[in-house]
Design a protein around this motif. Structure first.
Motif, PDB file in Angstrom:
ATOM      1  N   MET A  88       1.299  -6.541  -1.884  1.00 48.30           N
ATOM      2  CA  MET A  88       1.908  -5.216  -1.850  1.00 48.30           C
ATOM      3  C   MET A  88       3.414  -5.399  -1.725  1.00 48.30           C
ATOM      4  N   VAL A  89       4.160  -4.821  -2.672  1.00 45.67           N
ATOM      5  CA  VAL A  89       5.601  -5.074  -2.760  1.00 45.67           C
ATOM      6  C   VAL A  89       6.347  -3.739  -2.750  1.00 45.67           C
ATOM      7  N   ALA A  90       7.515  -3.723  -2.101  1.00 46.36           N
ATOM      8  CA  ALA A  90       8.329  -2.500  -2.041  1.00 46.36           C
ATOM      9  C   ALA A  90       8.962  -2.245  -3.409  1.00 46.36           C
ATOM     10  N   ASN A  91       8.810  -1.011  -3.936  1.00 49.03           N
ATOM     11  CA  ASN A  91       9.428  -0.706  -5.248  1.00 49.03           C
ATOM     12  C   ASN A  91      10.857  -0.192  -5.085  1.00 49.03           C
ATOM     13  N   LYS A  92      11.317  -0.070  -3.830  1.00 50.30           N
ATOM     14  CA  LYS A  92      12.715   0.300  -3.547  1.00 50.30           C
ATOM     15  C   LYS A  92      13.024  -0.204  -2.145  1.00 50.30           C
ATOM     16  N   GLU A  93      14.272  -0.144  -1.726  1.00 43.39           N
ATOM     17  CA  GLU A  93      14.606  -0.564  -0.362  1.00 43.39           C
ATOM     18  C   GLU A  93      13.961   0.407   0.626  1.00 43.39           C
ATOM     19  N   LEU A  94      13.302  -0.136   1.639  1.00 42.49           N
ATOM     20  CA  LEU A  94      12.626   0.696   2.640  1.00 42.49           C
ATOM     21  C   LEU A  94      13.334   0.566   3.977  1.00 42.49           C
ATOM     22  N   GLU A  95      13.601   1.686   4.612  1.00 37.94           N
ATOM     23  CA  GLU A  95      14.189   1.681   5.948  1.00 37.94           C
ATOM     24  C   GLU A  95      13.117   1.380   6.985  1.00 37.94           C
ATOM     25  N   ALA A  96      13.523   0.887   8.152  1.00 40.83           N
ATOM     26  CA  ALA A  96      12.572   0.681   9.258  1.00 40.83           C
ATOM     27  C   ALA A  96      11.992   2.031   9.662  1.00 40.83           C
ATOM     28  N   GLY A  97      10.678   2.080   9.873  1.00 41.15           N
ATOM     29  CA  GLY A  97      10.024   3.314  10.305  1.00 41.15           C
ATOM     30  C   GLY A  97       9.590   4.214   9.164  1.00 41.15           C
ATOM     31  N   GLU A  98       9.757   3.743   7.921  1.00 40.21           N
ATOM     32  CA  GLU A  98       9.389   4.580   6.764  1.00 40.21           C
ATOM     33  C   GLU A  98       7.886   4.496   6.499  1.00 40.21           C
ATOM     34  N   GLU A  99       7.265   5.667   6.279  1.00 44.95           N
ATOM     35  CA  GLU A  99       5.827   5.674   5.966  1.00 44.95           C
ATOM     36  C   GLU A  99       5.634   5.234   4.519  1.00 44.95           C
ATOM     37  N   VAL A 100       4.747   4.264   4.327  1.00 43.38           N
ATOM     38  CA  VAL A 100       4.555   3.673   2.995  1.00 43.38           C
ATOM     39  C   VAL A 100       3.279   4.202   2.348  1.00 43.38           C
ATOM     40  N   VAL A 101       2.198   4.216   3.116  1.00 45.97           N
ATOM     41  CA  VAL A 101       0.887   4.632   2.606  1.00 45.97           C
ATOM     42  C   VAL A 101       0.191   5.447   3.681  1.00 45.97           C
ATOM     43  N   THR A 102      -0.506   6.498   3.263  1.00 48.65           N
ATOM     44  CA  THR A 102      -1.441   7.153   4.176  1.00 48.65           C
ATOM     45  C   THR A 102      -2.758   7.272   3.415  1.00 48.65           C
ATOM     46  N   GLU A 103      -3.869   7.025   4.102  1.00 49.67           N
ATOM     47  CA  GLU A 103      -5.147   6.864   3.389  1.00 49.67           C
ATOM     48  C   GLU A 103      -6.305   7.254   4.300  1.00 49.67           C
ATOM     49  N   MET A 104      -7.278   7.950   3.718  1.00 47.75           N
ATOM     50  CA  MET A 104      -8.525   8.236   4.446  1.00 47.75           C
ATOM     51  C   MET A 104      -9.485   7.066   4.214  1.00 47.75           C
ATOM     52  N   PRO A 105     -10.340   6.740   5.200  1.00 48.84           N
ATOM     53  CA  PRO A 105     -11.241   5.592   5.014  1.00 48.84           C
ATOM     54  C   PRO A 105     -12.271   5.846   3.931  1.00 48.84           C
ATOM     55  N   PHE A 106     -12.655   4.787   3.237  1.00 55.21           N
ATOM     56  CA  PHE A 106     -13.751   4.897   2.262  1.00 55.21           C
ATOM     57  C   PHE A 106     -15.071   5.025   3.011  1.00 55.21           C
ATOM     58  N   VAL A 107     -15.172   4.306   4.122  1.00 53.36           N
ATOM     59  CA  VAL A 107     -16.385   4.373   4.942  1.00 53.36           C
ATOM     60  C   VAL A 107     -16.021   4.028   6.390  1.00 53.36           C
ATOM     61  N   VAL A 108     -16.758   4.619   7.341  1.00 53.91           N
ATOM     62  CA  VAL A 108     -16.588   4.330   8.766  1.00 53.91           C
ATOM     63  C   VAL A 108     -17.970   4.046   9.343  1.00 53.91           C
ATOM     64  N   GLY A 109     -18.058   3.105  10.291  1.00 50.07           N
ATOM     65  CA  GLY A 109     -19.354   2.843  10.903  1.00 50.07           C
ATOM     66  C   GLY A 109     -19.252   1.863  12.051  1.00 50.07           C
TER      67      GLY A 109
END
Length: 483
Positions: free
Chosen positions: A1-22
């Protein structure tokens, strides 16, 4: 996973719901909906009215994660939960019958959500070629593969499909915590793409209510810079981190931290030499567990196996005291202090085990009965300050920037600094100008802690402390202005 631009500290990159929980592997008896320990009481052993498997209430019985998945399968196959076997005292390796639940949910979800399965999950690493040589594969073959195909009559799933589901979960799932503090596991296909480093540059937070994961940077990352997560506990010495990664994730880590016998100058693996005064005993090759260890000042050397035996003994003692929670009162602090002192002459002051105990103690002084902040004499407050500062020396290297553990340590540091300053001022040792200077120092520390902890979801313990810290900071800044 690579940054496509400069990222500041504390920047949210991905948010995702789980495919499965158990439930996790080797789990204790638990409710299949909320993952709390089951049965709720010794006299009350509630089971789902439709399938006869453990739930803790009618509300949990009707939650979609149970109702729409394994419940229908268990009911159709008329396969009941064996309560007597589950409650036997001999289940230290978990309940075999519960091993099938999460792989089954994953396989059923692959049918319900084929697009996401094909695009994100199907190609995830399963390490079947390595896993098939391990003991865990054999137990999965009995408890999951044969159980699903024979007992639950799910022969539409091949043996290979089921083992692959087990492998995907073993290699890629994340531990999650529920709102009640119980743990389970969840699969996040996007976040799982990140490679590992023992000094990561990201941090993830998981909501205890809907299990949404938020991945953010902890330090600045340049454009095209790689994003790293950590697959292991950062407060372990190199030998144990690498063992854990080899055993659980099937690779030998050779990151910059593992490759350096001094662990980037932290000395989290270094031992004190007992043959000379100032010598430090280091591995000659930290990527080889069998490598010799040698003193930096004298001729003393020992074998990797001898060091491993020493670490095993100390780890057993550290693990034992780390199970004593703050709810147990003063013992939680005293037992940890005893182990810290016991190995003071064996381990480098910043050794991983000393760091681990220090981390717990910094969280406990001020929060445990008999050791509440108002009760602590200055000498103990100074001890907490020293431990926080030593801990931060390590965290600034191995968990740099806006990491959760760094935020919590900064938060724990600010209060004793204020208490000590107040005592010195009241005793006439320092004047008002010096008091103000010390209060400004504490405010700067609290400001950074607040910034880090407010990145956490507000429903998590750290997020809650972030909100408290924000309020405390406003009050402290007001007090400084009033001086």
């Amino acid at each position: 996973m690579v940054a496509n631009k400069e990222l500041e500290a504390g920047e949210e990159v991905v948010t995702e719901m789980p495919f499965v929980v158990g439930p996790k592997s080797f789990t204790y008896p638990l409710c299949l909906s909320c993952y709390s320990q089951w049965p709720p009481t010794l006299d009350d052993k509630p089971l789902c009215s439709k399938c006869g498997w453990p739930v803790c209430s009618v509300e949990c019985e009707n939650q979609p994660q149970h109702r729409d998945y394994e419940c229908q399968i268990f009911a159709q196959a008329n396969e009941k939960f064996n309560v007597a076997a589950a409650l036997e005292e001999t289940n230290e390796n978990g309940i075999p019958q519960l091993e099938c639940v999460t792989p089954l949910r994953l396989l059923l979800e692959s049918e319900k959500n084929p697009e996401r399965w094909n695009n994100e999950v199907k190609g995830m690493e399963d390490h079947n070629k390595i896993r098939c040589q391990k003991g865990h594969w054999k137990s999965d073959q009995v408890n999951v593969v044969e159980y699903l195909r024979k007992q639950l009559k799910l022969d539409r799933f091949s043996e290979e499909q089921i083992q692959t589901a087990c492998g995907i979960l073993d290699i890629n799932s994340f531990e999650i915590r529920t709102a009640n503090g119980y743990s389970a596991r969840a699969l996040y296909p996007i976040v799982a793409l990140m490679n590992h480093s023992c000094v990561s540059n990201t941090c993830h937070s998981i909501s205890p209510t809907d299990f949404r994961v938020r991945l953010r940077t902890t330090v600045k990352i340049p454009a095209a810079g790689e994003l790293y997560g950590s697959y292991t506990h950062s407060l372990l010495p190199t030998m144990l981190r690498r063992e854990h990664l080899l055993e659980g994730k099937h690779f030998a880590c050779a990151c910059p931290r593992c490759s350096d016998p001094t662990e980037l100058g932290t000395h989290m693996s270094s031992l004190k030499c007992n043959k000379c005064d100032n010598g430090i005993v280091l591995s000659l090759d930290s990527l080889d567990a069998d490598s010799a260890w040698k003193c930096t000042h004298c001729e003393f050397s020992t074998s990797g196996q001898a060091v491993r035996r020493v670490l095993q003994i100390i780890q057993a003692e550290v693990d034992a005291v780390e199970t004593i929670s703050g709810a147990d009162g003063a013992d939680a602090i005293q037992e940890r202090e005893t182990v810290l002192k016991k190995y003071h002459s064996v381990l480098h002051p910043r050794h991983a085990f000393q760091t681990m105990l220090r981390h717990s103690l910094t969280q406990m002084y001020g929060r445990v009965d008999e050791y509440l902040l108002d009760d602590l004499p200055d000498v103990v407050l100074e001890h907490k300050i020293d431990m926080c500062r030593l801990l931060l020396q390590v965290l600034d290297v191995i968990e740099p920037g806006y990491s959760r553990i760094r935020g919590m340590t900064l938060y724990e540091l600010h209060a004793p600094l204020l208490f000590v300053a107040k005592t010195l001022w009241q005793g006439g040792v320092i004047d008002e100008a010096a008091l103000k200077s010390k209060m400004i120092e504490a405010a700067e520390i609290l400001k950074e802690a607040t910034k880090i902890l407010c990145f956490e979801p507000p429903e998590t313990p750290e997020g809650q402390i972030g909100l408290v810290a924000k309020q405390s900071l406003a009050e402290l800044e007001q007090s400084i202005n009033d001086l």
